[in-house]
Scaffold this motif. Structure first.
Motif, PDB file in Angstrom:
ATOM      1  N   GLY A 129     -42.822 -49.404  15.627  1.00  0.00           N
ATOM      2  CA  GLY A 129     -42.698 -49.502  17.238  1.00  0.00           C
ATOM      3  C   GLY A 129     -44.020 -49.554  17.897  1.00  0.00           C
ATOM      4  O   GLY A 129     -44.251 -49.855  19.107  1.00  0.00           O
ATOM      5  N   GLU A 130     -45.138 -50.222  17.068  1.00  0.00           N
ATOM      6  CA  GLU A 130     -46.545 -50.476  17.479  1.00  0.00           C
ATOM      7  C   GLU A 130     -46.625 -51.819  17.995  1.00  0.00           C
ATOM      8  O   GLU A 130     -47.561 -52.581  17.268  1.00  0.00           O
ATOM      9  N   TRP A 131     -46.006 -52.419  18.895  1.00  0.00           N
ATOM     10  CA  TRP A 131     -45.885 -53.868  19.299  1.00  0.00           C
ATOM     11  C   TRP A 131     -46.992 -54.322  19.808  1.00  0.00           C
ATOM     12  O   TRP A 131     -47.254 -55.624  19.863  1.00  0.00           O
ATOM     13  N   THR A 302     -36.117 -53.215   8.569  1.00  0.00           N
ATOM     14  CA  THR A 302     -35.857 -51.782   9.100  1.00  0.00           C
ATOM     15  C   THR A 302     -34.436 -51.459   8.767  1.00  0.00           C
ATOM     16  O   THR A 302     -33.966 -50.593   9.336  1.00  0.00           O
ATOM     17  N   LEU A 306     -33.915 -51.082  14.737  1.00  0.00           N
ATOM     18  CA  LEU A 306     -35.198 -51.026  14.999  1.00  0.00           C
ATOM     19  C   LEU A 306     -35.702 -49.760  15.208  1.00  0.00           C
ATOM     20  O   LEU A 306     -35.021 -48.697  15.523  1.00  0.00           O
ATOM     21  N   PRO A 307     -36.948 -49.464  15.154  1.00  0.00           N
ATOM     22  CA  PRO A 307     -37.641 -48.391  15.214  1.00  0.00           C
ATOM     23  C   PRO A 307     -37.397 -47.682  16.624  1.00  0.00           C
ATOM     24  O   PRO A 307     -37.498 -48.308  17.684  1.00  0.00           O
ATOM     25  N   GLN A 308     -37.445 -46.448  16.723  1.00  0.00           N
ATOM     26  CA  GLN A 308     -37.101 -45.768  17.990  1.00  0.00           C
ATOM     27  C   GLN A 308     -38.558 -45.454  18.674  1.00  0.00           C
ATOM     28  O   GLN A 308     -39.681 -45.377  17.964  1.00  0.00           O
TER      29      GLN A 308
END
Length: 308
Positions: A129-131, A302, A306-308
């Motif tokens: 989630g580190e966009w 994943t 998608l990651p939360q």
């Protein structure tokens, strides 16, 4: 018969006697209100009105003309300051580098991505989630611990940005140039994600390759002598090939393609009221395409979620 002379006063300063009229509105003006004109003097209001009616000079893509490449200088300062921060806090590189898929272990180490990942490990990078890493990696460079190339990396990129930015920014204007730079950086990061998601990539090279592509497009657009420009592009493409040995060719190619697309939209948009709409629309479309590609890739890494 006595005649009393008429006293004329400034329309802005009624207590000041004066005998000069504004050449546009013919109102009386005192020395403090006089503004030099081609013929005679004008009042401050007529000067302001005239300035509003003068058509502002524009660049070939419709941007505001700027003789000083301020954005280029600011970007160089930001990159240098970030590099100094890296020297003080080396962990910044791991925290903000462009990483598509990685793992952080219980010991704080960095490991290759695995799905499902072992207990005690946490996702790192875009899969976590580190966009923001899509852009922050473009302002980092290899630390000195990487050997001589670590310092050479930032120096080489800043010299390239200095030389290219001073050519391209005045041709585009500040806002257009900044948009080009950031979208080129984004394009480079997305291609890294698509091809080498487990690599940790840093450097402004992708954005600089985009600026290089814009230089070529704009040179053709304004009809510059292409001999020198073609030699420049040959050197840029040679750098792209050689970069496969030392840095990320994916980031360079992605920046080149994104910068080329943006500069084509800027340079060849219709020169009428639709130009801004076409340019903004093209940039938004590129952002949408890059975002969709990144989301689909991360979703695939994943396992579809998608990651939360």
């Amino acid at each position: 018969m006595d005649s009393e002379s008429t006293v004329t006063t400034c329309y802005r300063h009624p207590k000041v006697e004066c005998h000069v009229r504004c050449t546009r509105c013919e109102r009386y003006i005192c020395p403090d209100c006089m503004r030099e004109a081609a013929v005679g003097h004008q009042c401050p209001e007529c000067v302001r009105e005239g300035a509003r009616s003068v058509r502002q000079a524009r660049t070939v893509v419709g941007g505001r003309v700027s003789a000083v490449p301020v954005v280029t200088y600011v970007l160089i300062v930001v990159n240098v300051l970030v590099y100094v921060a890296e020297l003080v806090r080396p962990e910044i590189v791991d925290r903000f580098a462009m990483v598509g898929a990685g793992l952080t272990g219980p010991d704080g180490g960095h490991y290759l991505w695995a799905d499902p990942y072992p207990a005690g490990y946490t996702p790192e990078g875009l899969v976590g989630g580190e966009w923001y890493r899509l852009l922050t990696g473009a302002f980092l460079h290899l630390p000195p611990t990487e050997g001589t190339f670590g310092v050479f990396h930032v120096v080489m990129n800043m010299v390239a940005l200095w030389n290219l930015g001073r050519l391209v920014e005045p041709m585009l204007g500040r806002v257009h140039f900044l948009v080009l730079y950031l979208l080129s950086a984004l394009g480079g990061s997305v291609l890294v994600l698509l091809i080498a998601p487990q690599d940790a990539v840093v450097g402004a090279s992708g954005a600089i390759f985009g600026v290089g592509a814009a230089y070529y497009v704009l040179a053709r657009r304004v009809g510059l002598h292409m001999g020198q420009v073609n030699r420049f592009m040959t050197g840029l493409l040679l750098w792209l090939v050689l970069s496969a040995l030392v840095t990320s060719w994916e980031g360079h190619l992605g920046g080149l393609l994104a910068g080329g697309a943006v500069s084509l939209a800027f340079a060849y948009a219709p020169r009428d009221g639709r130009r801004a709409v076409v340019q903004v629309g093209a940039c938004l479309l590129l952002v949408a395409v890059l975002t969709a590609a990144a989301v689909v890739k991360v979703s695939g890494l994943t396992g579809g979620g998608l990651p939360q």
